[in-house]
Design a protein around this motif. Structure first.
Motif, PDB file in Angstrom:
ATOM      1  N   ARG A   1       0.829  -1.192   0.000  1.00  0.00           N
ATOM      2  CA  ARG A   1       0.000   0.000   0.000  1.00  0.00           C
ATOM      3  C   ARG A   1       0.870   1.251   0.000  1.00  0.00           C
ATOM      4  O   ARG A   1       0.630   2.190  -0.758  1.00  0.00           O
ATOM      5  CB  ARG A   1      -0.927  -0.020   1.215  1.00  0.00           C
ATOM      6  N   LEU A   2       1.896   1.267   0.830  1.00  0.00           N
ATOM      7  CA  LEU A   2       2.772   2.437   0.888  1.00  0.00           C
ATOM      8  C   LEU A   2       3.496   2.665  -0.428  1.00  0.00           C
ATOM      9  O   LEU A   2       3.736   3.800  -0.814  1.00  0.00           O
ATOM     10  CB  LEU A   2       3.779   2.297   2.033  1.00  0.00           C
ATOM     11  N   ALA A   3       3.836   1.598  -1.126  1.00  0.00           N
ATOM     12  CA  ALA A   3       4.550   1.737  -2.387  1.00  0.00           C
ATOM     13  C   ALA A   3       3.716   2.444  -3.438  1.00  0.00           C
ATOM     14  O   ALA A   3       4.245   3.135  -4.301  1.00  0.00           O
ATOM     15  CB  ALA A   3       4.980   0.358  -2.901  1.00  0.00           C
ATOM     16  N   GLU A   4       2.409   2.298  -3.380  1.00  0.00           N
ATOM     17  CA  GLU A   4       1.535   2.887  -4.396  1.00  0.00           C
ATOM     18  C   GLU A   4       0.667   4.025  -3.874  1.00  0.00           C
ATOM     19  O   GLU A   4      -0.067   4.635  -4.639  1.00  0.00           O
ATOM     20  CB  GLU A   4       0.649   1.789  -4.986  1.00  0.00           C
ATOM     21  N   THR A   5       0.776   4.332  -2.612  1.00  0.00           N
ATOM     22  CA  THR A   5      -0.107   5.323  -2.009  1.00  0.00           C
ATOM     23  C   THR A   5       0.057   6.700  -2.625  1.00  0.00           C
ATOM     24  O   THR A   5      -0.929   7.393  -2.881  1.00  0.00           O
ATOM     25  CB  THR A   5       0.115   5.385  -0.485  1.00  0.00           C
ATOM     26  N   ARG A   6       1.281   7.114  -2.870  1.00  0.00           N
ATOM     27  CA  ARG A   6       1.523   8.449  -3.415  1.00  0.00           C
ATOM     28  C   ARG A   6       0.776   8.642  -4.734  1.00  0.00           C
ATOM     29  O   ARG A   6       0.009   9.588  -4.895  1.00  0.00           O
ATOM     30  CB  ARG A   6       3.012   8.691  -3.613  1.00  0.00           C
ATOM     31  N   GLU A   7       0.995   7.730  -5.664  1.00  0.00           N
ATOM     32  CA  GLU A   7       0.380   7.856  -6.980  1.00  0.00           C
ATOM     33  C   GLU A   7      -1.141   7.763  -6.899  1.00  0.00           C
ATOM     34  O   GLU A   7      -1.868   8.532  -7.532  1.00  0.00           O
ATOM     35  CB  GLU A   7       0.923   6.799  -7.949  1.00  0.00           C
ATOM     36  N   LEU A   8      -1.626   6.815  -6.118  1.00  0.00           N
ATOM     37  CA  LEU A   8      -3.067   6.628  -5.988  1.00  0.00           C
ATOM     38  C   LEU A   8      -3.721   7.837  -5.326  1.00  0.00           C
ATOM     39  O   LEU A   8      -4.758   8.325  -5.787  1.00  0.00           O
ATOM     40  CB  LEU A   8      -3.374   5.359  -5.192  1.00  0.00           C
ATOM     41  N   THR A   9      -3.109   8.335  -4.266  1.00  0.00           N
ATOM     42  CA  THR A   9      -3.663   9.487  -3.558  1.00  0.00           C
ATOM     43  C   THR A   9      -3.716  10.705  -4.469  1.00  0.00           C
ATOM     44  O   THR A   9      -4.734  11.400  -4.530  1.00  0.00           O
ATOM     45  CB  THR A   9      -2.834   9.786  -2.294  1.00  0.00           C
ATOM     46  N   LEU A  10      -2.645  10.951  -5.202  1.00  0.00           N
ATOM     47  CA  LEU A  10      -2.625  12.099  -6.113  1.00  0.00           C
ATOM     48  C   LEU A  10      -3.627  11.924  -7.251  1.00  0.00           C
ATOM     49  O   LEU A  10      -4.280  12.888  -7.669  1.00  0.00           O
ATOM     50  CB  LEU A  10      -1.218  12.339  -6.641  1.00  0.00           C
ATOM     51  N   LEU A  11      -3.777  10.702  -7.740  1.00  0.00           N
ATOM     52  CA  LEU A  11      -4.785  10.435  -8.770  1.00  0.00           C
ATOM     53  C   LEU A  11      -6.186  10.746  -8.244  1.00  0.00           C
ATOM     54  O   LEU A  11      -6.982  11.430  -8.905  1.00  0.00           O
ATOM     55  CB  LEU A  11      -4.717   8.974  -9.232  1.00  0.00           C
ATOM     56  N   LEU A  12      -6.486  10.277  -7.044  1.00  0.00           N
ATOM     57  CA  LEU A  12      -7.815  10.498  -6.476  1.00  0.00           C
ATOM     58  C   LEU A  12      -8.072  11.978  -6.221  1.00  0.00           C
ATOM     59  O   LEU A  12      -9.149  12.490  -6.551  1.00  0.00           O
ATOM     60  CB  LEU A  12      -7.995   9.686  -5.196  1.00  0.00           C
ATOM     61  N   PHE A  13      -7.105  12.682  -5.653  1.00  0.00           N
ATOM     62  CA  PHE A  13      -7.313  14.105  -5.390  1.00  0.00           C
ATOM     63  C   PHE A  13      -7.386  14.906  -6.686  1.00  0.00           C
ATOM     64  O   PHE A  13      -8.162  15.857  -6.791  1.00  0.00           O
ATOM     65  CB  PHE A  13      -6.242  14.668  -4.459  1.00  0.00           C
ATOM     66  N   GLY A  14      -6.614  14.526  -7.689  1.00  0.00           N
ATOM     67  CA  GLY A  14      -6.713  15.187  -8.988  1.00  0.00           C
ATOM     68  C   GLY A  14      -8.082  14.979  -9.609  1.00  0.00           C
ATOM     69  O   GLY A  14      -8.684  15.906 -10.178  1.00  0.00           O
ATOM     70  N   THR A  15      -8.592  13.765  -9.486  1.00  0.00           N
ATOM     71  CA  THR A  15      -9.926  13.447 -10.001  1.00  0.00           C
ATOM     72  C   THR A  15     -11.001  14.190  -9.210  1.00  0.00           C
ATOM     73  O   THR A  15     -11.950  14.730  -9.793  1.00  0.00           O
ATOM     74  CB  THR A  15     -10.157  11.925  -9.948  1.00  0.00           C
ATOM     75  N   CYS A  16     -10.842  14.250  -7.899  1.00  0.00           N
ATOM     76  CA  CYS A  16     -11.782  15.009  -7.069  1.00  0.00           C
ATOM     77  C   CYS A  16     -11.783  16.478  -7.477  1.00  0.00           C
ATOM     78  O   CYS A  16     -12.838  17.110  -7.566  1.00  0.00           O
ATOM     79  CB  CYS A  16     -11.435  14.883  -5.592  1.00  0.00           C
ATOM     80  N   SER A  17     -10.612  17.015  -7.730  1.00  0.00           N
ATOM     81  CA  SER A  17     -10.495  18.411  -8.146  1.00  0.00           C
ATOM     82  C   SER A  17     -11.266  18.665  -9.438  1.00  0.00           C
ATOM     83  O   SER A  17     -11.984  19.671  -9.556  1.00  0.00           O
ATOM     84  CB  SER A  17      -9.023  18.778  -8.332  1.00  0.00           C
ATOM     85  N   ALA A  18     -11.138  17.762 -10.395  1.00  0.00           N
ATOM     86  CA  ALA A  18     -11.865  17.911 -11.659  1.00  0.00           C
ATOM     87  C   ALA A  18     -13.368  17.887 -11.419  1.00  0.00           C
ATOM     88  O   ALA A  18     -14.122  18.669 -12.019  1.00  0.00           O
ATOM     89  CB  ALA A  18     -11.459  16.812 -12.640  1.00  0.00           C
ATOM     90  N   MET A  19     -13.815  17.010 -10.523  1.00  0.00           N
ATOM     91  CA  MET A  19     -15.251  16.933 -10.240  1.00  0.00           C
ATOM     92  C   MET A  19     -15.734  18.167  -9.486  1.00  0.00           C
ATOM     93  O   MET A  19     -16.838  18.653  -9.737  1.00  0.00           O
ATOM     94  CB  MET A  19     -15.574  15.639  -9.485  1.00  0.00           C
ATOM     95  N   VAL A  20     -14.918  18.695  -8.581  1.00  0.00           N
ATOM     96  CA  VAL A  20     -15.276  19.933  -7.885  1.00  0.00           C
ATOM     97  C   VAL A  20     -15.411  21.051  -8.915  1.00  0.00           C
ATOM     98  O   VAL A  20     -16.342  21.867  -8.851  1.00  0.00           O
ATOM     99  CB  VAL A  20     -14.232  20.296  -6.803  1.00  0.00           C
ATOM    100  N   GLY A  21     -14.507  21.082  -9.892  1.00  0.00           N
ATOM    101  CA  GLY A  21     -14.601  22.074 -10.956  1.00  0.00           C
ATOM    102  C   GLY A  21     -15.894  21.942 -11.746  1.00  0.00           C
ATOM    103  O   GLY A  21     -16.535  22.941 -12.068  1.00  0.00           O
ATOM    104  N   SER A  22     -16.285  20.711 -12.029  1.00  0.00           N
ATOM    105  CA  SER A  22     -17.548  20.486 -12.742  1.00  0.00           C
ATOM    106  C   SER A  22     -18.741  20.912 -11.899  1.00  0.00           C
ATOM    107  O   SER A  22     -19.655  21.576 -12.389  1.00  0.00           O
ATOM    108  CB  SER A  22     -17.711  19.006 -13.112  1.00  0.00           C
TER     109      SER A  22
END
Length: 140
Positions: A20-41
């Motif tokens: 989990r720690l090995a992939e957390t950075r990428e996954l977390t940034l992907l999720l927050f980036g996606t959340c940001s796009a949805m907040v924009g919408s």
């Protein structure tokens, strides 16, 4: 995650804390980036503000600085992404990964998953765009 089992959601992401720690950075940034796009919408591309609120365990609104560390990091990461400052979002995640306890890192990731689910459900309900991988996950 839809069934409300946090431990199972984390196990699906990666079976061990080390994985989990090995992939957390990428996954977390992907999720927050996606959340940001949805907040924009949801905010009509910035024309209609979207309010971020933080609540304590009793359901009372608190300032970001009074929130638990994982929630504080999540809010700051999302706000950085929403304002187009991906570098600041990455810094927030890096600080959490370097200094937070494993359960706090899990909590940050779970917060990103919860927001992704809630925002995507709201976007779908309003007929707004949602990343195909999220729409597929919600209909499984």
């Amino acid at each position: 995650m839809r069934l409300g089992d946090d431990a199972e959601a984390l196990d699906v992401l990666a079976p061990s804390a080390g994985d989990r720690l090995a992939e957390t950075r990428e996954l977390t940034l992907l999720l927050f980036g996606t959340c940001s796009a949805m907040v924009g919408s949801l905010g009509d591309g910035g024309a209609a503000p979207v309010k971020v609120q933080v609540f304590d365990e009793a359901g009372e609104e608190v300032s970001i600085d009074q929130a638990d560390p994982p929630v504080r990091t999540a809010v700051r990461t999302l706000l950085a992404e929403v304002h187009g400052n991906t570098e600041a979002a990455e810094e927030q995640v890096e600080i959490a990964l370097a200094s937070a306890a494993p359960d706090e890192v899990d909590s940050l990731l779970l917060q990103a998953l919860r927001w992704t689910m809630r925002l995507s459900a709201e976007c779908l309900e309003r007929g707004l765009p949602v990343a195909p991988w999220i729409a597929d996950a919600l209909t499984d």
